[in-house]
Scaffold this active site. Structure first.
Site, PDB file in Angstrom:
ATOM      1  N   HIS A  30       0.827  -1.202   0.000  1.00  0.00           N
ATOM      2  CA  HIS A  30       0.000   0.000   0.000  1.00  0.00           C
ATOM      3  C   HIS A  30       0.867   1.260   0.000  1.00  0.00           C
ATOM      4  O   HIS A  30       0.575   2.229  -0.711  1.00  0.00           O
ATOM      5  CB  HIS A  30      -0.917  -0.009   1.228  1.00  0.00           C
ATOM      6  N   ASP A  83      -6.181   5.617   1.830  1.00  0.00           N
ATOM      7  CA  ASP A  83      -6.125   4.222   1.418  1.00  0.00           C
ATOM      8  C   ASP A  83      -7.489   3.553   1.591  1.00  0.00           C
ATOM      9  O   ASP A  83      -8.308   3.971   2.413  1.00  0.00           O
ATOM     10  CB  ASP A  83      -5.076   3.497   2.266  1.00  0.00           C
TER      11      ASP A  83
END
Length: 478
Positions: free
Chosen positions: A16, A120
């Site tokens: 990520h 995110d």
């Protein structure tokens, strides 16, 4: 006009963080009006994250308009921690850091104004922080469009009692579900494990509802790769921006180790090497390692195998074996010395980019799929956890761009359990299929590789989506 600052909040995981940093770099390169401040949430086991960030910030090419802020960590937290817990504990730190940026902008005329959050897919709790500050928030979705569509479609069905995915017999029922982002019915046994377990229901509900709160969703995919999924999502209420493939420009080579790997590949014939790598969290027990070793030996193919040691505690990262011979069949390394190389950590993107690599046995993490497509290397699928099972299904059944070792293998990172041992015969079959020189699968991957590169150039689909995102944002039309 005063420059605009975006706050990026990646999830606390290597995949990520890397893709978020690369998207930030893409954005500020595309439009000079933007500056990005990235809030880094570090897990307790953060050695690989620290190494990546050090290599990034020490580079002379590190962009001046990209700032990294390390959020405070709980130094007493030595035990493994679930991602959701880490994110929850970070909310006060995000509020403080963002407030500091607002204050800086007010006191310093040259400081960019805080204009939005880009959070995110697992950090949607931070949308409330953005709302409190009076700025919009969009989600950066680090997986594919089909996975997003699957979650948005199935969660309401479960919540309304139309589909009971957590019943004990559902997974092996043979049931198939029609999901708009897929052209083929999706078998129950390839759904992500967190959709099938009762204990995850609260997490899934909160996760999907968080996604729906965003002003838009930026996807790390490109229209040509997932055309049905992107078009289906675009018909919904949330604005969708498919801006990928966003890849790490360069791996940290870990010094001599990375050089040795690339040096060995330099000596191999073109498209002759099978690369086996199962991501930053993938590992197997000795019984499964023996079956992989026998399959490799029986196949006779050249191979580069990234072999990782199970962590001593759940949720920790695997490490490298000091001596792989201890867990491999006796004599395997000697018998395959002329055609194979067993390594620990691997610079994956550099390996896949190498002309010697002709196939990839992968856990089907989305970053790995994008890298394989970009570099034109077909995948033999072996999913492990998270959303990797539907990723594998999409690759093999939807896109016809992968071959199957398994679509429904799973492992539980919390206790190390898994769905059993895949036989050497099944592994060998997948190995031979993925290494076929003139297969239709390989031809499709090569074509998609060309399209992935065109998508990022001026006039390409991803370039256009990125421009659209900037226009929507600057015109307050989200």
């Amino acid at each position: 006009m005063k420059n605009t600052r975006l706050v990026f909040i990646p999830g606390p995981g290597m995949g990520h963080i890397v893709s978020t940093v690369e998207f930030a770099k893409l954005l500020i390169t595309h439009d000079h009006r933007f500056s990005v401040t990235l809030f880094v949430i570090k897990p307790p086991d953060a050695t690989n994250v620290d190494a990546y960030i050090h290599s990034l910030t020490s580079s002379p090419n590190f962009p001046k308009r990209l700032q990294l802020i390390h959020l405070p960590t709980d130094e007493s937290q030595s035990a493994p921690t679930e991602t959701a817990q880490l994110i929850q504990k970070s909310i006060p730190h995000v509020k403080q850091a963002a407030s500091d940026l607002v204050q800086e902008s007010h006191s310093n005329p040259d400081s960019p104004r805080l204009a939005a959050f880009v959070v995110d897919m697992f950090c949607t709790d931070m949308i409330d922080v953005a709302n409190d500050l009076g700025v919009p928030a969009v989600v950066f979705y680090t997986s594919g469009a089909a996975c997003l569509g699957l979650m948005l479609h199935l969660q309401p069905l479960r919540e309304q009692g139309i589909v009971d995915m957590t019943s004990p017999d559902f997974k092996d029922s043979g049931r198939e579900l029609n999901v708009p982002v897929f052209s083929n019915p999706v078998p129950a046994n390839v759904l992500p494990g967190f959709l099938l377990e009762k204990e995850w229901e609260g997490f899934v509900d909160k996760y999907v509802k968080g996604l729906r709160k965003a002003k838009g969703i930026i996807l790390n995919t490109f229209e040509e790769l997932e055309s049905q999924a992107v078009h289906s999502l675009s018909e919904g209420d949330t604005r969708i921006y498919a801006v990928g493939p966003i890849l790490s420009a360069k791996d940290d080579e870990k010094g001599q180790q990375g050089s040795d790997i690339i040096g060995w590949l330099d000596d191999q014939p073109e498209s002759s090497v099978l690369f086996l790598c199962f991501g930053s969290m993938g590992y197997f027990g000795e019984d499964q390692l023996a079956e992989i070793a026998r399959a490799l030996e029986n196949s006779g193919v050249r191979f580069l195998w990234s072999l990782r040691k199970p962590p001593p505690e759940a949720l920790r990262s695997p490490t490298d074996y000091s001596d792989p011979a201890e867990v491999l069949p006796e004599g395997f390394l000697d018998r395959t010395a002329s055609i194979g190389k067993v390594i620990g950590w691997a610079p994956q993107a550099q390996v896949l980019a190498h002309k010697a690599v002709g196939g990839f046995v992968s856990h089907c993490g989305w970053n790995s799929i994008l890298e394989s497509v970009y570099f034109g290397v077909p995948i033999a699928t072996w999913p492990l956890y998270a959303e990797q099972q539907p990723n594998a299904f999409e690759l093999v059944r939807e896109l016809k761009m992968g071959v199957e070792i398994s679509l429904d293998y799973w492992m539980d990172r919390r206790n190390g359990s898994n769905s059993g041992v895949i036989s050497r015969e099944k592994i060998e079959k997948g190995i031979k299929e993925v290494m076929e020189r003139e297969s239709e699968t390989r031809k499709k991957v090569k074509l998609m590789s060309e399209l992935s590169r065109k998508a990022l150039t001026k006039g390409g689909s991803s370039y256009s989506y990125l421009s659209r995102f900037i226009d929507d944002f600057m015109n307050n039309s989200m």
